[in-house]
Scaffold this motif. Structure first.
Motif, PDB file in Angstrom:
ATOM      1  N   PHE A 132      -5.700  -5.961  -5.849  1.00  0.00           N
ATOM      2  CA  PHE A 132      -4.700  -4.967  -5.474  1.00  0.00           C
ATOM      3  C   PHE A 132      -5.337  -3.613  -5.177  1.00  0.00           C
ATOM      4  CE2 PHE A 132      -1.730  -1.580  -6.639  1.00  0.00           C
ATOM      5  CZ  PHE A 132      -0.633  -1.906  -5.863  1.00  0.00           C
ATOM      6  N   THR A 133      -6.426  -3.279  -5.868  1.00  0.00           N
ATOM      7  CA  THR A 133      -7.100  -2.007  -5.680  1.00  0.00           C
ATOM      8  C   THR A 133      -7.553  -1.818  -4.235  1.00  0.00           C
ATOM      9  OG1 THR A 133      -7.837  -1.953  -7.974  1.00  0.00           O
ATOM     10  CG2 THR A 133      -9.097  -0.648  -6.414  1.00  0.00           C
ATOM     11  N   VAL A 134      -7.965  -2.899  -3.588  1.00  0.00           N
ATOM     12  CA  VAL A 134      -8.370  -2.835  -2.184  1.00  0.00           C
ATOM     13  C   VAL A 134      -7.176  -3.042  -1.260  1.00  0.00           C
ATOM     14  CG1 VAL A 134      -9.843  -3.884  -0.419  1.00  0.00           C
ATOM     15  CG2 VAL A 134     -10.677  -3.657  -2.769  1.00  0.00           C
ATOM     16  N   GLU A 135      -6.296  -3.967  -1.627  1.00  0.00           N
ATOM     17  CA  GLU A 135      -5.191  -4.347  -0.737  1.00  0.00           C
ATOM     18  C   GLU A 135      -4.183  -3.233  -0.516  1.00  0.00           C
ATOM     19  OE1 GLU A 135      -1.083  -5.783   0.019  1.00  0.00           O
ATOM     20  OE2 GLU A 135      -1.865  -5.015  -1.886  1.00  0.00           O
ATOM     21  N   ASN A 136      -3.841  -2.476  -1.554  1.00  0.00           N
ATOM     22  CA  ASN A 136      -2.759  -1.504  -1.418  1.00  0.00           C
ATOM     23  C   ASN A 136      -3.098  -0.352  -0.471  1.00  0.00           C
ATOM     24  OD1 ASN A 136      -0.009  -0.880  -2.389  1.00  0.00           O
ATOM     25  ND2 ASN A 136      -0.977   0.987  -3.143  1.00  0.00           N
ATOM     26  N   PRO A 137      -4.236   0.348  -0.611  1.00  0.00           N
ATOM     27  CA  PRO A 137      -4.530   1.400   0.371  1.00  0.00           C
ATOM     28  C   PRO A 137      -4.743   0.850   1.771  1.00  0.00           C
ATOM     29  CG  PRO A 137      -6.388   1.098  -1.120  1.00  0.00           C
ATOM     30  CD  PRO A 137      -5.247   0.323  -1.683  1.00  0.00           C
ATOM     31  N   ALA A 138      -5.312  -0.364   1.883  1.00  0.00           N
ATOM     32  CA  ALA A 138      -5.479  -0.968   3.207  1.00  0.00           C
ATOM     33  C   ALA A 138      -4.128  -1.263   3.836  1.00  0.00           C
ATOM     34  CB  ALA A 138      -6.304  -2.251   3.095  1.00  0.00           C
ATOM     35  N   ARG A 139      -3.184  -1.752   3.036  1.00  0.00           N
ATOM     36  CA  ARG A 139      -1.852  -2.081   3.561  1.00  0.00           C
ATOM     37  C   ARG A 139      -1.110  -0.822   3.979  1.00  0.00           C
ATOM     38  NH1 ARG A 139       2.355  -2.042   0.260  1.00  0.00           N
ATOM     39  NH2 ARG A 139       1.044  -2.573  -1.526  1.00  0.00           N
ATOM     40  N   LEU A 140      -1.136   0.208   3.148  1.00  0.00           N
ATOM     41  CA  LEU A 140      -0.430   1.442   3.478  1.00  0.00           C
ATOM     42  C   LEU A 140      -1.011   2.104   4.728  1.00  0.00           C
ATOM     43  CD1 LEU A 140      -0.025   2.910  -0.128  1.00  0.00           C
ATOM     44  CD2 LEU A 140       1.768   1.925   1.294  1.00  0.00           C
ATOM     45  N   SER A 141      -2.331   2.056   4.872  1.00  0.00           N
ATOM     46  CA  SER A 141      -2.957   2.643   6.052  1.00  0.00           C
ATOM     47  C   SER A 141      -2.730   1.776   7.287  1.00  0.00           C
ATOM     48  CB  SER A 141      -4.468   2.806   5.808  1.00  0.00           C
ATOM     49  OG  SER A 141      -4.718   3.603   4.671  1.00  0.00           O
ATOM     50  N   PHE A 142      -2.711   0.464   7.115  1.00  0.00           N
ATOM     51  CA  PHE A 142      -2.529  -0.456   8.238  1.00  0.00           C
ATOM     52  C   PHE A 142      -1.155  -0.268   8.879  1.00  0.00           C
ATOM     53  CE2 PHE A 142      -1.636  -4.897   9.789  1.00  0.00           C
ATOM     54  CZ  PHE A 142      -2.562  -4.879  10.826  1.00  0.00           C
ATOM     55  N   VAL A 143      -0.159   0.026   8.065  1.00  0.00           N
ATOM     56  CA  VAL A 143       1.188   0.233   8.599  1.00  0.00           C
ATOM     57  C   VAL A 143       1.194   1.390   9.596  1.00  0.00           C
ATOM     58  CG1 VAL A 143       3.513   1.015   7.979  1.00  0.00           C
ATOM     59  CG2 VAL A 143       2.403  -0.790   6.660  1.00  0.00           C
ATOM     60  N   THR A 144       0.448   2.442   9.306  1.00  0.00           N
ATOM     61  CA  THR A 144       0.373   3.564  10.236  1.00  0.00           C
ATOM     62  C   THR A 144      -0.252   3.147  11.562  1.00  0.00           C
ATOM     63  OG1 THR A 144       0.162   5.057   8.355  1.00  0.00           O
ATOM     64  CG2 THR A 144      -0.420   5.935  10.509  1.00  0.00           C
ATOM     65  N   GLU A 145      -1.240   2.273  11.509  1.00  0.00           N
ATOM     66  CA  GLU A 145      -1.828   1.754  12.742  1.00  0.00           C
ATOM     67  C   GLU A 145      -0.784   1.032  13.588  1.00  0.00           C
ATOM     68  OE1 GLU A 145      -5.252  -0.676  12.243  1.00  0.00           O
ATOM     69  OE2 GLU A 145      -6.107   0.554  10.663  1.00  0.00           O
ATOM     70  N   LEU A 146       0.118   0.338  12.935  1.00  0.00           N
ATOM     71  CA  LEU A 146       1.085  -0.479  13.660  1.00  0.00           C
ATOM     72  C   LEU A 146       2.204   0.354  14.282  1.00  0.00           C
ATOM     73  CD1 LEU A 146       1.485  -3.536  11.227  1.00  0.00           C
ATOM     74  CD2 LEU A 146       0.004  -3.327  13.236  1.00  0.00           C
ATOM     75  N   VAL A 147       2.660   1.405  13.606  1.00  0.00           N
ATOM     76  CA  VAL A 147       3.857   2.111  14.072  1.00  0.00           C
ATOM     77  C   VAL A 147       3.581   3.510  14.594  1.00  0.00           C
ATOM     78  CG1 VAL A 147       5.279   0.809  12.458  1.00  0.00           C
ATOM     79  CG2 VAL A 147       4.436   3.057  11.788  1.00  0.00           C
ATOM     80  N   GLY A 148       2.448   4.134  14.227  1.00  0.00           N
ATOM     81  CA  GLY A 148       2.187   5.509  14.641  1.00  0.00           C
ATOM     82  C   GLY A 148       2.807   6.526  13.704  1.00  0.00           C
TER      83      GLY A 148
END
Length: 452
Positions: A125-141
């Motif tokens: 989770f330590t790696v997954e959570n910041p990656a997931r939150l940042s990835f969402v910005t890549e998808l929507v702007g």
């Protein structure tokens, strides 16, 4: 990718983006499975040990790695392709669920093994959570960040609405081991969704990647330079550490206070989730996240949670869980949207790792503390102490924001942080401005960094 300058209206506006729609819908399936596993694991530990302290340790160990290694998870999210990181972490989640399945079904689920798997889950989770939150910005702007942040939380809470109700039935019907197996199967859906998302080339490569040494601390310095973020993180961190321990407190209320069994625990989680879903929808409809919303949300959340601790009957307790969940998600959604809106693209992963540490890294402290209080002073006291922590922290930060401090005045007046003086009505309790300078002297150059 092209990003619109203004966000379309509507709670579900971000779902118009094809890749985000795939990511959100497949993630919902996996979130439901994870919610089922959470209830099943809590109930299994309580029936195995009959100890509130042991239950608190299992919950706390899931977030201990966040406290220990959380900042480096954000560095990884800024250094490597986030979609690839998510594929690996979701696969590891599935492995953890399969190991739980085998251990329980074959009778080898010793408490120490549950502790180890809980800690391992936290490492992923330590790696997954910041990656997931940042990835969402890549998808929507950037323009759709508040909508997407609300939808992410809506997915989690819709899962908590559906998953615990299903788990409460299945635990009695087929046993906890098969609930773990269903969760493992759910991760295949989110893996398929990630593979269906169109890969995007990283612009941040080579020397522009953040270095390992000191990169985690850079995220802390970035936050410390912004009093608005300090105030928000203080309120949310203390509330998350001591007041949001529902896996421990609700399980103990079900087993020791009201004696309603696993089915009653499922209804408790469902009642809380109904409130959280409603709170998320209402909060997502807001135009701009405000610091004021965070403070008021923490006050209301702590107040309703304290009232729930006093309820003498099971139906009354269920009724109070609805506004408790509603105000919790008003707080949670406001914090998530505010933080993501205030962060520069080059620092996003590292700041979101700070957010992860603040929001969940305190569980190794809060979980055992609330579990110990519940064990020795009573379950109602455990819930009430957490609630009052949220109230006191909100009041303290509100006074600080209202009166101001030398650090805040310096940050407000420093020419390196403002190109122009804020008008008098724009204080820390006002809505954040997208035009505010987000690049202090301590932030590295964004030249060559990816523009989300």
């Amino acid at each position: 990718m092209a990003v619109t300058s203004t966000a379309p209206a509507g709670v579900f506006a971000a779902l118009r983006v094809r890749d985000y729609r795939i990511y959100w819908s497949t993630g919902l399936v996996s979130n439901i499975g994870s919610a089922m596993q959470g209830v099943a694991l809590d109930w299994f530990v309580l029936t195995l040990t009959h100890s509130g302290t042991a239950l608190g340790w299992v919950v706390g160990l899931q977030f201990a790695p966040v406290l220990m290694f959380g900042l480096w998870g954000g560095v990884m999210a800024d250094r490597y392709d986030r979609r690839t990181l998510l594929l690996w972490t979701q696969a590891l989640y599935a492995v953890q669920a399969l190991l739980l399945t085998v251990m329980v079904l074959f009778g080898h689920a010793a408490l120490w093994l549950l502790y180890v798997l809980s800690f391992a889950l936290g490492c992923v989770f330590t790696v997954e959570n910041p990656a997931r939150l940042s990835f969402v910005t890549e998808l929507v702007g950037r323009a759709l960040i508040p909508k997407a942040a609300g939808l992410n939380i809506l997915s989690l809470n819709a899962a908590r609405l559906i998953g615990p109700a299903i788990a409460g039935v299945l635990i009695g019907a087929i046993g906890t081991g098969w609930v773990f197996a269903l969760n493992a199967l759910s991760f295949t859906v989110v893996l398929a969704g990630l593979l269906a998302i169109r890969p995007r080339a990283r612009q941040t490569v080579g020397p522009s990647r953040p270095p390992w040494t000191g990169a985690g601390a850079e995220g802390l310095r970035y936050v410390a330079a912004r009093p608005e973020l300090v105030g928000v993180f203080t309120v949310f961190g203390l509330a998350a550490t001591f007041a949001v321990n529902f896996p421990t407190t609700l399980t103990l209320f079900a087993g020791r206070v009201f004696d309603v069994g696993s089915r009653g625990l499922g209804f408790m989680n469902t009642a809380l989730a109904v409130g959280t879903v409603a709170g998320t929808v209402v909060a997502t409809r807001g135009v701009t996240p405000r610091v004021r919303t965070v403070v008021v949300g923490a006050l209301l959340f702590g107040g309703f949670e304290a009232l729930a601790a006093l309820m003498p009957t099971y139906p009354a307790f269920l009724a109070l869980l609805l506004p408790t969940g509603f105000t919790l998600m008003t707080l949670n959604t406001a914090v998530s949207a505010f933080v993501q809106s205030e962060v520069s693209d080059a620092m996003r992963g590292r700041v979101m790792s700070v957010y992860t540490v603040i929001s969940m890294g305190g569980s190794p402290v809060g979980g055992p503390v609330i579990g110990w209080i519940s064990q020795h002073a009573g379950v109602r006291w455990g819930l009430a102490v957490g609630a009052m922590t949220a109230v006191v922290s909100a009041v303290a930060v509100a006074l600080w924001l209202t009166r101001g401090s030398p650090a805040r005045r310096l940050a407000r007046d420093a020419p390196s942080r403002r190109n122009a003086e804020l008008p008098p009505q724009q204080g820390l309790l006002a809505a954040p401005s997208d035009e505010r300078d987000r690049t202090p002297a301590s932030e590295p150059s964004t030249g060559g960094a990816r523009q989300d």
